[in-house]
Design a protein around this motif. Structure first.
Motif: not given
Length: 396
Positions: A277-285
């Motif tokens: 998947p492609d998860v936005a960096e600001e949302l990954d954690q």
């Protein structure tokens, strides 16, 4: 997790026993200052009470083995300590029993009763234990002895044990609440799966049987109703297949939801499996609430299941999680659709996904996209940056 928890409990037990042993040794040294006064039967009774401190230490340790009897153990320690104090008063300060082991044991039991007993019982026993802990040094040694200052340390120690017990009680309550929510969510999830996968097939069987009966009753002339019965057979087979699919989903250990407290990235990856998947960096954690983690996992998993079922020749499958304004957007896109239908497929998977998303205040759209593609987009309210998902409905 289980091994770690067992090791931690074992470490606490070893520390507890070590402290009680040190307190017993200190009591032996303290007893040398008050060797007794040879006052007849009271001094003899005081001699019989000499092992009272180690006995209280044993009772404090036994609370781990007999958790249901922690109130009885605490009452026994409080009563034995009070009796030792009364004997010391009658016999005179020369026959005072050492108090350090008693105080340590009573403090341990104070924390235990505050953690495990009902509020009224816990308050009564904790107060009784605190009273004997503070009164024992004052009454046994007298105000003119420096050992009376032990009561000050005993009061502080009792307060600390009281606080620890209340903190553990609150933590246990929170854990029980989390477990109850998880069980409730599992029951709701199972109910949705039963509805989505089985109920409509069974309803179709019932409708066709009713139609066959109506036809037979209207024209009992021996006409061939093989077509109707063939439809009933097909509907029964579909219901059986759906039931087998549900059992397979419940037995699946590869795509199980991540544990509570998982991040958005971990949840999406657990559902996507071999599809990166492609998860936005600001949302990954970003840590997801339990009810949202279950929904995100199920939506992504169901969308990819539909891809494998309806577009087995798909060469381009993408899973994206991004932020759009104040929404969390899940986007599952695939090609390989043999025909672009004007509406959603006839299955109930999209209905189930829509129910889950709607219950959390979001929306879901599924339909054809240019280039013989299919796209599922789910939107969920993201909330503010400092308090994400604070607008989600509670108790789901």
């Amino acid at each position: 997790m289980r091994r770690g928890g067992t090791a931690a409990r074992r470490g606490v037990l070893v520390t507890e026993i070590s402290v009680l042993v040190v307190a017993t040794i200190a009591d032996s040294v303290l007893a040398l200052r008050f060797p007794g006064s040879d006052r007849g039967w009271t001094d003899t009774l005081a001699g019989f009470l000499a092992p009272a401190g180690p006995a209280m230490a044993v009772l404090a340790v036994l609370r781990r083995r007999f958790r249901r009897h922690v109130g009885t153990l605490a009452a026994a320690v409080a009563g034995l300590s009070a009796f030792s104090t009364v004997v010391a008063l009658v016999a005179g300060h020369g026959g005072a029993q050492p108090v350090l082991t008693e105080i340590v044991a009573a403090g341990v039991l104070t924390a235990a009763v505050c953690r495990r007993l009902p509020p009224a019982h816990a308050a009564a026993l904790a107060s009784a234990l605190g009273a004997v802990m503070i009164a024992a040094p004052l009454l046994r040694y007298g105000l003119d002895e420096p050992e009376a200052l032990i009561s000050v340390a005993a009061a502080a120690y009792w307060g600390a044990c009281l606080g620890v017990g209340l903190i553990l009680r609150d933590a246990d309550g929170r854990q029980r609440a989390v477990l109850e929510r998880v069980r409730s969510q599992e029951r709701l999830q199972l109910a949705r799966e039963l509805h989505d996968l089985v109920s409509h097939h069974v309803s179709g069987i019932v409708v066709r049987v009713q139609a066959a009966r109506a036809i037979t009753e209207a024209a009992p002339d021996g006409q061939d109703h093989a077509g109707v019965y063939r439809e009933i057979e097909e509907a029964g087979g579909a219901a059986l297949s759906a039931a087998r699919r549900l059992v397979g989903m419940l037995r699946d250990t590869e795509h199980v939801p991540p544990p509570a407290g998982a991040s958005l990235g971990d949840t999406v990856r657990a559902a996507a499996g071999t599809t990166p998947p492609d998860v936005a960096e600001e949302l990954d954690q970003l840590v997801l609430p339990p009810q949202l983690a279950t929904t995100v996992h199920r939506v992504v998993l169901e969308a990819l299941t539909n891809v494998r079922r309806h577009a087995p020749d798909a060469a381009d499958v993408s899973v994206t999680a991004r932020a759009d304004a104040d929404d969390l957007v899940l986007d599952v896109h695939n090609d390989g659709v043999t025909s672009a239908p004007a509406s959603a497929p006839s299955g109930f998977g999209i209905v189930g996904m829509t129910e889950r998303i709607t219950m959390l205040g979001g929306s879901l759209s599924a339909g054809p996209a240019p280039g013989r593609c299919w796209r599922v987009i789910a939107r969920l309210p993201l909330g503010s940056e400092h308090r994400p998902f604070d607008t989600l409905p509670q108790g789901i």
